[in-house]
Design an enzyme around this catalytic site. Structure first.
Site, PDB file in Angstrom:
ATOM      1  N   HIS A  15       6.806  30.268  50.082  1.00 20.12           N
ATOM      2  CA  HIS A  15       5.606  31.449  50.549  1.00 20.12           C
ATOM      3  C   HIS A  15       4.777  31.517  49.423  1.00 20.12           C
ATOM      4  CE1 HIS A  15       8.034  34.350  49.484  1.00 20.12           C
ATOM      5  NE2 HIS A  15       7.663  35.008  48.919  1.00 20.12           N
ATOM      6  N   ARG A  71      10.138  31.189  41.126  1.00 21.57           N
ATOM      7  CA  ARG A  71       8.805  31.155  41.458  1.00 21.57           C
ATOM      8  C   ARG A  71       8.557  29.012  41.456  1.00 21.57           C
ATOM      9  NH1 ARG A  71       6.210  32.787  36.379  1.00 21.57           N
ATOM     10  NH2 ARG A  71       6.083  34.990  36.922  1.00 21.57           N
TER      11      ARG A  71
END
Ligand SMILES: [Zn+2]
Length: 331
Positions: free
Chosen positions: A176, A196
């Site tokens: 997301h 990340r």
């Protein structure tokens, strides 16, 4: 008995922030154009919400959980720390593409943590802004790994232009990102674990790319396919719409004037031996006078301890005739 607790916001300033909390939430922000996050409910180590009003002013949420856990959390006590974190985010740039592990994976980390399931409620959206939630249909682990290796992951993300009032549920294991131009409220498991995966091939303030966590992130991706805004569902209370009902938290939208359009209305909440958190998105509400709290205008939040019992909240509309609250509770 603990009174309703108004907690002071904790601002986080990052390059991607702005001044949206002033415009969208009516906040009186100090100078600066990089207000990225406003943490309203947090009990994580040195990150502590602090009571802003009344006899408990200055007390941290962590000390309330520790010293008054049964009064605060009722049937959910005891807890080592408050299990949820609530914040507003003002994304003036695209945030990095991320994934959070589930509880089982997070427990194996060093140090162990909770997993992170989260949900966003869109407070304000600039035209054309985008939410990236989940993967396009058919994208599997191998395709995602290949795209991450070549910096083309953006092509595989499912995305859409959200509207204010949309709610997006992001279970742990879902890829997301929040796009530029969105101001969202976020409720999440209180966890610090973010992998990340992709940073849009950008460099940071020091001219270098920010570190990625591709191997750990790929291992944490357990959900495939697109994520769409939730379908709000009616509840037994005609002014309450259920947005999320997860094992970790419930999220409702409350519009107290919906039942009886008037200049003011009352809404009752709590009394179920659990605590309740309210965030005011429009209009103004008041707790019962005997608590001695200031009116809670747009942008204000309050935590209602279990021991305070059922509370009658009075609501007054804004100039547009609206009163909207977000209501978070533990299932
Ligand atoms: Zn996240």
């Amino acid at each position: 008995m603990l009174p309703p607790l108004v907690l002071a916001p904790i601002y986080r300033r990052y390059l991607w922030g702005g001044r949206g909390f002033a415009q969208a939430l009516g906040r009186d922000l100090p100078p600066g154009d990089d207000y990225a996050e406003s943490w309203e409910l947090v009990d994580r180590g040195s990150d502590q919400s602090v009571v802003a009003h009344g006899p408990l002013a200055g007390t941290t949420l962590g000390s309330l959980v520790h010293d008054h856990g049964a009064e605060l959390l009722g049937r959910h006590a005891p807890q080592p720390a408050f299990p949820l974190l609530f914040k507003f985010l003002d994304a003036c740039h695209d945030l990095s593409v991320q994934v959070h592990p589930d509880d089982e994976r997070a427990a194996r980390l060093n140090p162990p943590d909770r997993g992170k399931t989260e949900a966003w409620y869109v407070v304000a959206a600039a035209p054309g802004s985008r939410i990236y939630a989940g993967l396009r249909a058919g994208v599997d682990h191998a395709a995602l790994a290949a795209a991450l290796a070549t910096g083309t992951c953006g092509d595989l993300l499912h995305s859409f232009t959200p509207r204010p009032g949309d709610c997006i549920f992001i279970p742990a294991g879902t890829v997301h990102a929040i796009g530029a131009g969105l101001l969202v409220a976020e409720i999440q498991q209180s966890s610090d674990v973010t992998f990340r995966l992709h940073d849009w091939n950008r460099v940071g303030a020091d001219g270098r790319p920010r570190p990625l966590h591709i191997a750990a992130g790929l291992e944490a991706v357990t959900r495939f396919g697109p994520v769409h805004p939730v379908e709000p569902r009616p509840t037994d209370d005609s002014v309450v719409t259920r947005l999320v009902d997860s094992p970790f938290f419930r999220l409702d939208r409350v519009t107290p004037l919906a039942a009886a359009p008037a200049q003011s209305a009352r809404w009752e909440v709590g009394g179920d031996d659990g605590c309740h958190f309210l965030a005011v998105l429009s209009g103004q509400v008041r707790c019962a006078d005997h608590w001695g709290l200031p009116p809670l205008a747009r942008g204000a939040c309050v935590l209602l301890p279990a021991s305070a019992g059922r509370q009658s909240i009075s609501a007054e509309p804004d100039a547009a005739g609206d009163v909207t609250l977000l209501h978070v509770s533990l299932p």
